[in-house]
Scaffold this active site. Sequence first.
Site, PDB file in Angstrom:
ATOM      1  N   ARG A 389      -4.000  -3.979   6.225  1.00  0.00           N
ATOM      2  CA  ARG A 389      -2.704  -3.826   6.860  1.00  0.00           C
ATOM      3  C   ARG A 389      -1.785  -4.863   6.245  1.00  0.00           C
ATOM      4  O   ARG A 389      -1.541  -5.923   6.773  1.00  0.00           O
ATOM      5  CB  ARG A 389      -2.787  -3.996   8.379  1.00  0.00           C
ATOM      6  CG  ARG A 389      -3.601  -2.939   9.096  1.00  0.00           C
ATOM      7  CD  ARG A 389      -2.844  -1.664   9.448  1.00  0.00           C
ATOM      8  NE  ARG A 389      -2.673  -0.705   8.358  1.00  0.00           N
ATOM      9  CZ  ARG A 389      -2.501   0.617   8.569  1.00  0.00           C
ATOM     10  NH1 ARG A 389      -2.519   1.120   9.761  1.00  0.00           N
ATOM     11  NH2 ARG A 389      -2.300   1.422   7.549  1.00  0.00           N
ATOM     12  N   PHE A 455      -1.759   4.298   1.182  1.00  0.00           N
ATOM     13  CA  PHE A 455      -2.980   3.583   1.570  1.00  0.00           C
ATOM     14  C   PHE A 455      -4.085   4.533   2.000  1.00  0.00           C
ATOM     15  O   PHE A 455      -5.249   4.195   1.943  1.00  0.00           O
ATOM     16  CB  PHE A 455      -2.689   2.591   2.711  1.00  0.00           C
ATOM     17  CG  PHE A 455      -2.168   3.241   3.970  1.00  0.00           C
ATOM     18  CD1 PHE A 455      -0.819   3.477   4.129  1.00  0.00           C
ATOM     19  CD2 PHE A 455      -3.034   3.622   4.971  1.00  0.00           C
ATOM     20  CE1 PHE A 455      -0.332   4.096   5.274  1.00  0.00           C
ATOM     21  CE2 PHE A 455      -2.566   4.234   6.127  1.00  0.00           C
ATOM     22  CZ  PHE A 455      -1.202   4.476   6.276  1.00  0.00           C
TER      23      PHE A 455
END
Length: 482
Positions: A389, A455
Amino acid sequence: MSTVKFFSGETVPLEMHKVRMVQKINLHPVEDRLASMQEAGFNTFLLKNRDVFLDMLTDSGVNAMSENQYAAMFQADDSYAGSETYYRLEAVLGDMFGTKHFLPVHQGRAAESIISQTLVKPGNTVLMNYHFTTSKAHITIRGGGIEEIIIDEGLKITSDYPFKGEMDLNKLQEAIARLGAENISFVRLEAGTNLVGGQPISVKNIREVSQICRNAGIITVFDASLLADNLYFIKTREAEFADVDIKAITREMGSLMDITYFSARKLGAARGGGILTSNDALANKMRELIPLFEGFLTYGGMSVREMEAMAVGLRETLDIDVISQTPIFVEALCKELLSKGVPVVTPPGGLGCHVDAGAFCDHIPQPEYPAGALAAALFIASGVRGMERGTLSEQRREDGTEPLAEMELVRLAIPKRVFTLSQIKYTADRLAWLYQNRRLIGGLTFDEEPKVLRFFFGRLKPIGDWPEKLAAQFRKDFGESL
Ligand SMILES: *Cc1c(COP(=O)(O)O)cnc(C)c1O
């Protein structure tokens, strides 16, 4: 409550459930873990579950379900329209949030799509405490912009402020004055603020945001996906609510916000999602999109069995023994890591433990994705799958440059009632080993980079041969043992 004081004086997490169904998991040798990571393009999303030991990628759709949830699935009423299951779920949600309308959707991002299609106009802005990946993507894809107006404390890695997810009221008023209320699509508040470390917001803050927005005539939207953990923190950290019933707190939230939506992959420990509102005009506008994108109004793309499980799971969210389980394990993992010198986000939030990869890997420049590298290294060292993250989770700008994330975090999600305390301790131990050997970790660079939400399925490669060196050091230190 799910902690117990030992005779020694120590306070220890205590599981308020017993395990009556299990799944075998595998802990493969370090060489195999390295090979799996290489095959997955150094992206933990691309690992195969069979190669993972402890899956701490997310809490989404992987929480343990209760016996009552499974039992409810058998009484699901299969029908395209007018299913009894829908009315049972609608009643639970109406009772819990005090709202009038329930629109079913297949998961949280589907709610975001419907809300954004209804309210976002090109050139307008959505103000929010902080973005979530999918909520931002649905706004920007419709030509809207976002501004994050979280309190300054929220972006400090270490803090003792109990509600780091709160919206900054001065920034809110300043933004309304600067942009003009008519140019603000809506104001979005996210409970258990995901990307800053599962950090909660207080009821006081929701009240104040609601007041300011109602005075200015701006629609408020509440993302309640991570509400369960947030409710626990309100009960334990916000003095006014220590003795207030969890349902009463939830109902107050439902009355303060114009629209509430949630992912039932998190809230309610099932799968699916929903949009709630008491505003007839908004409900009518959004309703038109449900059959177009989700399914008929009484299932919205969900399986009726999941809807039954959700109804029971939502009711169980009102039980402090149930909702305390994750935050208490997160706190235990954070404490264990801090005692070994590993930098983590404090105070511990919900959802999972957030390792400060920026400090952990301060030798890796941000454009080489320190948090992505740490997530890959942790898998090689332990078989534990976490989630990056940080900068990797951002989107490259049109001109090809990288927006650097405000924080570089590796999230170790603790799905509800899935892991045991010894598995938590194992994770802390391997991270502590990695911390001792952190200079062995190197950066990553993209091999294949998707334009949107990169991602999820982008592939990377290591800069240099650090993964091999790390695996060799692990083998040396741990010998033949896994
Ligand atoms: C997971 C999540 C979503 C999206 O929900 P999905 O069911 O995964 O689509 C939205 N907001 C928050 C805060 C979340 O954690």
